[in-house]
Motif scaffolding. Structure first.
Motif, short mmCIF file in Angstrom:
data_model
loop_
_atom_site.label_atom_id
_atom_site.label_comp_id
_atom_site.label_asym_id
_atom_site.label_seq_id
_atom_site.Cartn_x
_atom_site.Cartn_y
_atom_site.Cartn_z
N VAL A 77 0.84 -1.20 0.00
CA VAL A 77 0.00 0.00 0.00
C VAL A 77 0.87 1.25 0.00
O VAL A 77 1.86 1.33 0.75
CB VAL A 77 -0.95 0.02 1.21
N THR A 78 0.53 2.22 -0.84
CA THR A 78 1.17 3.54 -0.82
C THR A 78 0.08 4.60 -0.68
O THR A 78 -1.03 4.45 -1.20
CB THR A 78 1.96 3.81 -2.11
N LEU A 79 0.41 5.68 0.03
CA LEU A 79 -0.55 6.76 0.26
C LEU A 79 0.02 8.07 -0.27
O LEU A 79 1.20 8.38 -0.07
CB LEU A 79 -0.85 6.92 1.74
N GLU A 80 -0.83 8.86 -0.93
CA GLU A 80 -0.47 10.20 -1.39
C GLU A 80 -1.52 11.17 -0.87
O GLU A 80 -2.71 11.01 -1.12
CB GLU A 80 -0.46 10.28 -2.92
N THR A 81 -1.08 12.20 -0.15
CA THR A 81 -2.01 13.22 0.34
C THR A 81 -2.38 14.15 -0.82
O THR A 81 -1.50 14.67 -1.52
CB THR A 81 -1.38 14.02 1.47
N GLN A 82 -3.67 14.37 -0.99
CA GLN A 82 -4.15 15.24 -2.06
C GLN A 82 -4.55 16.62 -1.54
O GLN A 82 -4.25 17.63 -2.17
CB GLN A 82 -5.37 14.60 -2.75
N LEU A 83 -5.21 16.66 -0.38
CA LEU A 83 -5.62 17.92 0.25
C LEU A 83 -5.12 17.93 1.68
O LEU A 83 -5.26 16.94 2.41
CB LEU A 83 -7.15 18.06 0.24
N VAL A 84 -4.56 19.05 2.10
CA VAL A 84 -4.02 19.16 3.44
C VAL A 84 -4.44 20.50 4.05
O VAL A 84 -4.56 21.51 3.34
CB VAL A 84 -2.48 19.01 3.44
N THR A 85 -4.67 20.51 5.35
CA THR A 85 -5.09 21.73 6.04
C THR A 85 -3.90 22.67 6.25
O THR A 85 -2.75 22.30 6.05
CB THR A 85 -5.69 21.40 7.41
N GLY A 86 -4.22 23.88 6.71
CA GLY A 86 -3.20 24.74 7.29
C GLY A 86 -3.01 24.31 8.74
O GLY A 86 -3.33 23.18 9.12
N ARG A 87 -2.49 25.18 9.58
CA ARG A 87 -2.32 24.84 10.99
C ARG A 87 -3.71 24.65 11.61
O ARG A 87 -4.55 25.54 11.58
CB ARG A 87 -1.55 25.94 11.72
N SER A 88 -3.93 23.46 12.15
CA SER A 88 -5.26 23.10 12.64
C SER A 88 -5.18 22.26 13.89
O SER A 88 -4.09 21.89 14.36
CB SER A 88 -6.02 22.31 11.54
N TYR A 89 -6.36 21.96 14.43
CA TYR A 89 -6.46 21.04 15.57
C TYR A 89 -7.73 20.22 15.43
O TYR A 89 -8.68 20.62 14.73
CB TYR A 89 -6.44 21.79 16.90
N ILE A 90 -7.73 19.05 16.07
CA ILE A 90 -8.88 18.16 16.05
C ILE A 90 -9.72 18.42 17.31
O ILE A 90 -9.26 18.19 18.41
CB ILE A 90 -8.47 16.68 16.01
N ARG A 91 -10.94 18.92 17.10
CA ARG A 91 -11.82 19.19 18.25
C ARG A 91 -12.61 17.92 18.53
O ARG A 91 -13.63 17.63 17.91
CB ARG A 91 -12.74 20.36 17.89
N ASP A 92 -12.11 17.13 19.45
CA ASP A 92 -12.72 15.84 19.79
C ASP A 92 -13.83 16.10 20.81
O ASP A 92 -13.70 15.82 21.99
CB ASP A 92 -11.67 14.90 20.36
N TYR A 93 -14.94 16.63 20.31
CA TYR A 93 -16.03 17.03 21.18
C TYR A 93 -16.93 15.85 21.52
O TYR A 93 -16.88 14.79 20.89
CB TYR A 93 -16.87 18.12 20.49
N VAL A 94 -17.78 16.07 22.51
CA VAL A 94 -18.85 15.12 22.82
C VAL A 94 -20.16 15.88 22.77
O VAL A 94 -20.21 17.11 22.86
CB VAL A 94 -18.65 14.48 24.22
N ALA A 95 -21.24 15.12 22.62
CA ALA A 95 -22.54 15.75 22.38
C ALA A 95 -22.96 16.67 23.52
O ALA A 95 -23.66 17.66 23.33
CB ALA A 95 -23.59 14.67 22.15
#
Length: 486
Positions: free
Chosen positions: A349-367
């Motif tokens: 398997v090989t992976l190529e990134t096509q779209l990437v964010t700028g400086r970001s964070y993952i908001r692991d929220y709960v309901a």
């Protein structure tokens, strides 16, 4: 004494007869000349286009496509009484002059009612009406139906909130329909069903983009006996329930045979579908839990609406390079899920990134969390992949590819499709997987509104009106001054 000659053969009568014959010959010559030039004009489209927007002149792309046509295509022009579109007929005349493989005829639904039921547009399900065009190829037995609405171009007006007509484009829909009906095998996109995938209005935008590019959409429900076609990519659009064991095996068999996938997920989709996740892992793909948020001070990486409205950077790869070269890389992804890149990829398997964010964070929220967007100390930070292309070499030696994107709204929302290049990304991804270019010709429409008069456009008229009386006055003075002492 000479006998008088009969009046019929008198010099005067003969002169009149010769004049009559000569006149008839001149009229015949003029008639034949007019007929010859009419045939030449019809055959070679010699008539000049004097319309203000050049609507009856085909584009260079249209000419190239017509010259490459290798099957006979006939266009039935169904017009009601008084509804003849002279611009359209003039353009079709020019089309027919380019290639003998294209012909057209003007028909009446009242005189030939069989045309209303003889053809079916399987792509758009557009019914034959009294005012429409039927493009039909007898060799392939495929037809497209175009109405007056097919030729109008629209632009979204932000002030009114409505689409307003801005021009006409006969070339693009006509040539694309001609190419579609004449091609050997119609391009097909398979759509996985049976797991609560995106449907209804949310699917309309995706369907519109694909059918306008002359792709045929074919739904496949594996639990109901549906079979997968190895030649067509499978679109998996936000499944809400898990795959069965049988479906997982069928998808793996499809992949092992070299089948390709276009997979779209949303941040609200469940992440606990065991079999579906196992399928994704064969391509080295999984998703982060939570919502991707751009850092507030990185203004170039998100839209004015908020930090969740991401504007990613398009990485240059074999898939994206044509879009970048044409400056079609502006995308908007509201509410995205990031694709997790594993430290160790599965074998083959090989992976190529096509779209990437700028400086970001993952908001692991709960309901139950009142603040879903504000950055928390435990949130993961960095640059995250929003779309990747995974290529997997199977044990059978085939290559199976999966284009995985963590945002659905960029493809399903009509405003985003109209104002960004998400449709181009969708079509480019599908065509890259399928190995064939979509019938999506880059033909610009013509303005439908004549440019209004301005002060500058009136300048020549004002100049003539001013100079004409001055010239008459100067001429009068030249004549009268020498006579002033008489």
């Amino acid at each position: 004494m000479k006998k008088n000659m009969p009046a019929l053969f008198s010099p005067r009568a003969l002169k009149r007869l010769c004049a009559l014959v000569l006149s008839l010959l001149v009229l015949l010559a003029l008639f034949l000349t007019a007929l010859l030039f009419d045939r030449l004009e019809s055959r070679y489209a010699l008539q000049k286009d004097f319309s203000f927007n050049g609507a009856t002149t085909q584009s260079k792309i249209a000419t190239e496509q017509l010259e490459a046509l290798d099957r006979d295509v006939h266009i039935y022009v169904l017009m009601s009484a008084g509804g003849r579109d002279n611009t359209l007929i003039s353009l079709l005349t020019r089309y027919a002059a380019v290639t003998p493989h294209l012909t057209f005829s003007e028909e009446s639904a009242t005189q030939n009612p069989m045309l209303l039921t003889a053809f079916e547009d399987v792509l758009t399900k557009q019914e034959v009406q009294s005012d429409c065009l039927i493009i039909h190829c007898k060799d392939t037995d495929r037809a497209r139906v175009l109405t007056a609405e097919s030729f109008v171009t629209y632009q979204y007006d932000t002030e009114s909130g409505y689409y307003i007509p801005t021009g006409v484009n006969y070339d693009k829909p006509l040539i694309e329909a001609i190419v579609y009906t004449a091609q050997s095998d119609p391009m097909t996109v398979q759509l996985l069903r049976g797991h609560g995938e995106t449907n209804g209005e949310d699917l309309e935008t995706v369907t519109k983009v694909l059918t306008q590019a002359n792709y045929r959409m074919e739904e496949v429900d594996l639990l109901k006996g549906g079979a997968l076609d190895i030649a067509s990519p499978l679109l998996i659009l936000c499944p809400q329930t898990d795959l069965s064991e049988k479906e997982l095996l069928l998808l793996l068999e499809f992949a092992n045979a070299g089948g390709d996938f276009f997979i779209i997920s949303d941040y609200t989709d469940p992440l606990d579908n065991v079999n579906y996740n196992a399928f994704l892992r064969t391509f080295g793909v999984s998703f982060y839990q939570g919502l991707v948020m751009a850092e507030a001070d990185d203004r170039q990486s998100y839209y004015d609406e908020g930090q969740a409205f991401l504007m990613p950077r398009m990485e240059e790869t074999a898939l994206t390079r044509p879009l970048i070269e044409q400056s079609r890389d502006t995308l908007l992804l509201p509410g995205s899920r990031a694709v997790r890149l594993p430290e160790t990829l599965p074998e083959g398997v090989t992976l190529e990134t096509q779209l990437v964010t700028g400086r970001s964070y993952i908001r692991d929220y709960v309901a139950t969390e009142p603040d879903m967007v504000t950055k928390q100390p435990t949130d993961e930070e960095g640059y995250f992949a929003l779309s990747v292309l995974s290529s997997r070499v199977t044990e059978e030696g085939n290559v199976s590819r999966a284009l995985v994107t963590g945002n659905a709204e960029m493809f399903t929302h009509w405003w985003i499709e109209e104002n960004t290049y998400s449709a181009d990304y969708l079509l480019r991804g599908i065509s890259y997987l399928q190995g064939e270019s979509p019938i999506n010709l880059d033909i610009t429409g013509k303005t439908a509104v004549r440019q209004g008069l301005t002060l500058y456009s009136l300048a020549p008229l004002i100049l003539v009106i001013t100079l004409l009386p001055l010239a008459i006055l100067a001429w009068a003075l030249c004549i009268l001054l020498p006579r002033r002492h008489l």
